[in-house]
Structure formats: C-alpha cells, structure tokens
Design a protein around this motif. Sequence first.
Motif, PDB file in Angstrom:
ATOM      1  N   ILE A 109      70.096 -13.314 -28.327  1.00  9.52           N
ATOM      2  CA  ILE A 109      69.632 -14.441 -29.137  1.00  9.52           C
ATOM      3  C   ILE A 109      68.187 -14.178 -29.546  1.00  9.52           C
ATOM      4  N   PRO A 110      67.817 -14.449 -30.790  1.00 12.07           N
ATOM      5  CA  PRO A 110      66.416 -14.244 -31.179  1.00 12.07           C
ATOM      6  C   PRO A 110      65.505 -15.251 -30.496  1.00 12.07           C
ATOM      7  N   SER A 116      59.613 -22.832 -30.700  1.00  9.82           N
ATOM      8  CA  SER A 116      59.188 -23.422 -31.967  1.00  9.82           C
ATOM      9  C   SER A 116      58.358 -22.397 -32.739  1.00  9.82           C
ATOM     10  N   PRO A 117      58.171 -22.594 -34.041  1.00  7.35           N
ATOM     11  CA  PRO A 117      57.316 -21.676 -34.813  1.00  7.35           C
ATOM     12  C   PRO A 117      55.922 -21.531 -34.217  1.00  7.35           C
ATOM     13  N   ALA A 118      55.363 -22.624 -33.722  1.00  8.37           N
ATOM     14  CA  ALA A 118      54.028 -22.547 -33.110  1.00  8.37           C
ATOM     15  C   ALA A 118      54.062 -21.695 -31.849  1.00  8.37           C
ATOM     16  N   ARG A 323      67.421 -19.771 -20.813  1.00 10.28           N
ATOM     17  CA  ARG A 323      66.671 -19.185 -21.928  1.00 10.28           C
ATOM     18  C   ARG A 323      65.179 -19.477 -21.795  1.00 10.28           C
ATOM     19  N   LYS A 324      64.864 -20.719 -21.472  1.00 11.12           N
ATOM     20  CA  LYS A 324      63.457 -21.087 -21.293  1.00 11.12           C
ATOM     21  C   LYS A 324      62.845 -20.310 -20.122  1.00 11.12           C
TER      22      LYS A 324
END
Length: 431
Positions: A109-110, A116-118, A323-324
Amino acid sequence: MFGLAKAFKCFLLSLLAICCLSGAAFAKQTELVFYFPVSVGGPITKIIEGMTTEFMKQHPDIKVTPVYAGIYRDTLTKALTALRGGEPPHVAVLLSTDMFTLIDENAVIPYDDILSPAEMSFTKNFFPGFMSNSQTGGKTWGIPFQRSTIVMYWNKEAFKAAGLDPNTPPKTWAELVSFGKKLTKKDASGQVTQWGVAIPSTGYAYWLFQALAIQNGAELMNAEGTKVFFDQPKAVEALQFLVDLAFKHEVSPKGTVDWATTPRDFFERRSAIMWTSTGNLTNVRTNAKFDFGVGMLPANTRFGSPTGGGNFYIFKKTTPEQRKAAVTFVQWMTTTDRAAQWGIDTGYVAVRPDAWQTKQMKAYVKGFPYAAVARDQLEYGVAELSTHDNQRVTKALDDAIQAAVNGSKKPADALKDAQKEADRILRRYNK
C-alpha cells in the motif's frame, strides 16, 4: 472476622482490576512481523535486531518480530509466498527495484493512503536519488533504508608493490586496464596469484553491468518500468569491456566472479581492486589487514553508478492500526540520528542529507573520509534497473552477462537474446 473477609474481598477486587487493566493494555498492543534481508558481510542481522528491540522499548504498545529472510531475492520470494498463503509480513525491507513487482502483485500500500498530505512531507527528507526508485504514479511506495551505490576498493600495499601511487586510483576505463596489468601477479609456474581487477558477475550481475553501461552513456530502462534497452550499442560495448578485462587484457579472472566471495578474495590479496556495494564498507574496514582506499567508479564517457539497496514497504493485508504502527516503525528507523548511526555501523549510505550534518557523522567522516564516497557519488547516480516483473527481466540480463563472461556467447548476441526475452515478459505492460 467480618473485617478480614471484607479486606480480602477488597484485595481480590483490586487484583482483578489490575489484571483487567493489564489485559486491556496487552490487548491494545499492535503486533508487526518484519522481514529483512542481508546481502553484504558484517553483523547487520544483529544491528537490525538491536534497533528493533530499542524501538519496542520506546513504543511498548507495538510489538515487532524481526525475521531475517536471506538475501534480497530470497526475502521477496518468501514475502510473496507468505502473501499467497494469506499471512504476509506487515512491513518488509525489499529492493527498491521490487516496487513495480509489489504493485503488480497488489501486495503493498502506498504511504499516501495511510498518511495525510501534510504528514507525507517527511518523504522530502531523503536524497532525491533514492526516492527515484521509491515513487511512481504520483505515490510513494517505499521509504529508503539500507541504500547504496557501487564503489571501488583498492589495496594500497599492492599499489605500492606495483609501482603505483597508493592514493591515486584509476579514474577511467583505460587506467583501470593499465593499473590492472601492473597489479596482476603470477608465480613461477605462470599461475595468477593476484588479479588486478574483480567485478562480480553473479548475485547482482545486472547491477554491476548497469554501472558499466551508465559509464558508457547507456540507460537500460525507461522510468515507467515498461521497456528496457539491453541491446543498444553502448550497452554492448560495456559488456564487451567486462569480457575484455578477462580474455583480452587478462587482468580479471576468466568466467564468473562470485559476488559473495569477492570481499574475501580482496581480504586474502587474491585481487587488488574490487567493485562492490558501499554496504560492504564496514566489513572491509573490519577485515582488511592492509591499508585500503575507497573511491568512485572510473568513467568512460561519464562517471556513474546505479543506486541500490532496500526500501521499507508496508503490506496491504494490514489493519489500520497495523499500518499506523508500521509507519511509526519506519519513521523511527529512518530518523536523522538513526540514519547516521546506521551508516556508521554498516557502511550503507545514510539516506537523508541531514544525517550527514549530525555530530556523530561529522566525527566519523573526519576520522574515516571514505565513508562519504558513496554519498558524493550520488551526484552521478542513476536509478537502479527496475521494471515490471523485475526478477524475470533482471534474470534474463544476468543470464546474458554470465554467458558472455563464460565465453559461451558474444556480448552482442547475449544482450540481443536478453532483450528479446525482456520484451516478451514486458509485452503485456505495453498494450
């Protein structure tokens, strides 16, 4: 009596509460299985296991089980086999060049889908040369970790004995041949006791050959990983040069030169110059019983080396919590100070510029300037050969290289066959 009973009851309730709280804390612990490879000498397995243990001390809510899975190729095979069996690792270090294969297998997974983008701004901390093999389609699939370039090592004592300046390595292909002739030694019976040059042609043959191709002005693939250019004239010339080192100039062993034993041959003075990963730097520093030098690879039409090594990937079959946790682990393993210490401990290139500005790295480079050679060579670095179905494509090239150095095929014919096979493999990605 009643007071004792009441006190005992309170004690039991307190004990039960403690057990419940402990159980709740244990239940919240996120578990990760972490696959990693080792493809160079030195105690890298212990280093990674030690880092993992330290991470868990600082993050008691995350349990990481590190699994050494062999060399890179074996690690990918084991990870994909586990994926098909329904129990893949949650996070793994695999070759940066495995990116397209892992995407095609729907295995990973990317990072953009987790953060988030930030939060993704942390990817700007890494050398752009390493990120080129980590991103595609506008997404980040891998985070650089044990990254490298190919560098040249030479035995300074052998240089002195051959009448060469021990502090001046060959800077061109012509000088490599000239120096190699002076460094090649034979005994009274005519048997070679020391070869001038050793460039591996097994294990990661495609990688070493790509360096020669780059130095001759050839690119071996497109950025999309859908086409290769193995049989172009400049690539053929590069393979011819590798063959000529043995058969024409007689400064390198005829036949294949084994990746795994190249460092040992260097330590045992059976070769005076070797090309191998900067990841072997600490191994060489520890085991070479002579003064040695480390430098950039020599040029023909230009300087250059492909980047190499492994990235952190997060597998798709993971819960949001896993994932986190995996991102937390990856970011912890690649912080400024840890990237610096990892480079010091192993010889791999510290993957972020700010790691080179740390106190410990500055002190290390001051005392051992060769540590900065691979970093400086990034100026001439090119993304490592990476395509869809990468293992089959690189095997076609590996087979061609070995056929050429063994003398069973001419370089032009070997690369023509490799091109044909690669075109067949990649056909479905070019429709």
